[in-house]
Motif scaffolding. Structure first.
Motif, PDB file in Angstrom:
ATOM      1  N   UNK A 114     -13.059  24.800 -16.586  1.00 28.94           N
ATOM      2  CA  UNK A 114     -11.860  24.772 -15.744  1.00 28.94           C
ATOM      3  C   UNK A 114     -12.219  25.313 -14.370  1.00 28.94           C
ATOM      4  N   UNK A 115     -11.738  24.622 -13.333  1.00 28.69           N
ATOM      5  CA  UNK A 115     -11.948  25.060 -11.967  1.00 28.69           C
ATOM      6  C   UNK A 115     -10.608  25.505 -11.404  1.00 28.69           C
ATOM      7  N   UNK A 116     -10.568  26.753 -10.975  1.00 29.86           N
ATOM      8  CA  UNK A 116      -9.333  27.365 -10.491  1.00 29.86           C
ATOM      9  C   UNK A 116      -9.319  27.379  -8.964  1.00 29.86           C
ATOM     10  N   UNK A 117      -8.160  27.332  -8.362  1.00 25.59           N
ATOM     11  CA  UNK A 117      -6.845  27.443  -8.973  1.00 25.59           C
ATOM     12  C   UNK A 117      -6.263  26.114  -9.480  1.00 25.59           C
ATOM     13  N   UNK A 118      -6.938  24.998  -9.201  1.00 22.59           N
ATOM     14  CA  UNK A 118      -6.377  23.693  -9.554  1.00 22.59           C
ATOM     15  C   UNK A 118      -6.065  23.566 -11.043  1.00 22.59           C
ATOM     16  N   UNK A 119      -6.932  24.048 -11.922  1.00 21.20           N
ATOM     17  CA  UNK A 119      -6.740  23.920 -13.367  1.00 21.20           C
ATOM     18  C   UNK A 119      -6.320  25.247 -14.009  1.00 21.20           C
ATOM     19  N   UNK A 120      -5.693  26.079 -13.219  1.00 23.12           N
ATOM     20  CA  UNK A 120      -5.264  27.391 -13.697  1.00 23.12           C
ATOM     21  C   UNK A 120      -4.334  27.294 -14.901  1.00 23.12           C
ATOM     22  N   UNK A 136      -5.327  27.498 -22.601  1.00 23.90           N
ATOM     23  CA  UNK A 136      -6.383  27.566 -23.614  1.00 23.90           C
ATOM     24  C   UNK A 136      -6.683  29.009 -24.014  1.00 23.90           C
ATOM     25  N   UNK A 137      -6.736  29.909 -23.045  1.00 24.98           N
ATOM     26  CA  UNK A 137      -6.997  31.310 -23.370  1.00 24.98           C
ATOM     27  C   UNK A 137      -5.864  31.878 -24.217  1.00 24.98           C
ATOM     28  N   UNK A 138      -4.627  31.580 -23.852  1.00 33.04           N
ATOM     29  CA  UNK A 138      -3.473  32.046 -24.637  1.00 33.04           C
ATOM     30  C   UNK A 138      -3.556  31.506 -26.062  1.00 33.04           C
ATOM     31  N   UNK A 139      -3.940  30.250 -26.213  1.00 33.78           N
ATOM     32  CA  UNK A 139      -4.084  29.647 -27.534  1.00 33.78           C
ATOM     33  C   UNK A 139      -5.168  30.346 -28.348  1.00 33.78           C
ATOM     34  N   UNK A 140      -6.279  30.661 -27.703  1.00 37.67           N
ATOM     35  CA  UNK A 140      -7.362  31.372 -28.398  1.00 37.67           C
ATOM     36  C   UNK A 140      -6.896  32.753 -28.861  1.00 37.67           C
ATOM     37  N   UNK A 154      -4.569  32.263  -9.650  1.00 39.44           N
ATOM     38  CA  UNK A 154      -3.702  31.522  -8.736  1.00 39.44           C
ATOM     39  C   UNK A 154      -4.197  31.408  -7.303  1.00 39.44           C
ATOM     40  N   UNK A 155      -5.107  32.280  -6.887  1.00 40.17           N
ATOM     41  CA  UNK A 155      -5.471  32.314  -5.470  1.00 40.17           C
ATOM     42  C   UNK A 155      -6.952  32.116  -5.184  1.00 40.17           C
ATOM     43  N   UNK A 156      -7.791  32.250  -6.200  1.00 40.79           N
ATOM     44  CA  UNK A 156      -9.237  32.234  -5.964  1.00 40.79           C
ATOM     45  C   UNK A 156      -9.883  30.939  -6.435  1.00 40.79           C
ATOM     46  N   UNK A 157     -11.002  30.612  -5.812  1.00 41.53           N
ATOM     47  CA  UNK A 157     -11.852  29.529  -6.300  1.00 41.53           C
ATOM     48  C   UNK A 157     -12.745  30.130  -7.373  1.00 41.53           C
ATOM     49  N   UNK A 158     -12.488  29.767  -8.615  1.00 41.30           N
ATOM     50  CA  UNK A 158     -13.167  30.356  -9.764  1.00 41.30           C
ATOM     51  C   UNK A 158     -13.493  29.261 -10.763  1.00 41.30           C
TER      52      UNK A 158
END
Length: 150
Positions: free
Chosen positions: A24-30, A36-40, A124-128
């Motif tokens: 996942x590339x953030x913030x676009x796919x945040x 997915x993390x919540x599901x895990x 929400x704000x960073x390129x991650x």
């Protein structure tokens, strides 16, 4: 491009391509990454091990507390946090070397890692980026690493 990135990371970590890998590339796919993390967290059966430089995402903290109430062993090692982590097995890292890791291991079967701290700003704000895999070889390497930093 995402597939190529996942392939390169998997190959570098000694992965096998039959494993489930998501990037996942953030913030676009945040939104997708948080889902997915919540599901895990929600589906963890036995253990959740987290080593995180900065952990302050309240939604994940609440989900981790619910997981612990279900009987899941939750271990959180962090460098800093702006929220109360009461009710979790949360330990602030106290070593000469800074804990800059962003890593979570679920049931010793799935690992989540990347550049992202679990903070609202990071999502929400960073390129991650966040990488999720269930490749056994990769999971074992991260489990060994986690045991070494505890």
């Amino acid at each position: 491009m995402k597939f190529i990135f996942a392939l390169i990371i998997s190959m570098l970590l000694g992965g096998n391509m039959l494993a489930q890998d998501n990037v996942y590339f953030l913030p676009k796919q945040s939104k997708e990454a948080k889902k997915e993390i919540a599901s895990l967290i929600n589906n963890a059966k036995s253990s959740i091990d987290i080593a995180m430089y900065n952990f302050s995402y309240k939604k994940f903290a609440k989900l981790l507390k619910k997981a612990k109430k279900r009987g899941v062993k939750v271990h959180l090692l962090y460098e800093k946090s702006d929220i109360k982590l009461k009710g979790l097995d949360a330990v602030q890292h106290a070593n000469k070397v800074k804990l800059h890791t962003k890593l979570a291991i679920f049931d010793n079967q799935t690992v989540v890692f990347g550049s992202t701290n679990w903070t609202k700003e990071s999502f929400n704000e960073n390129l991650e980026f966040i990488y999720v895999t269930n490749n056994p070889n990769t999971v074992q390497k991260f489990t060994t690493f986690f045991q070494g930093v505890k």
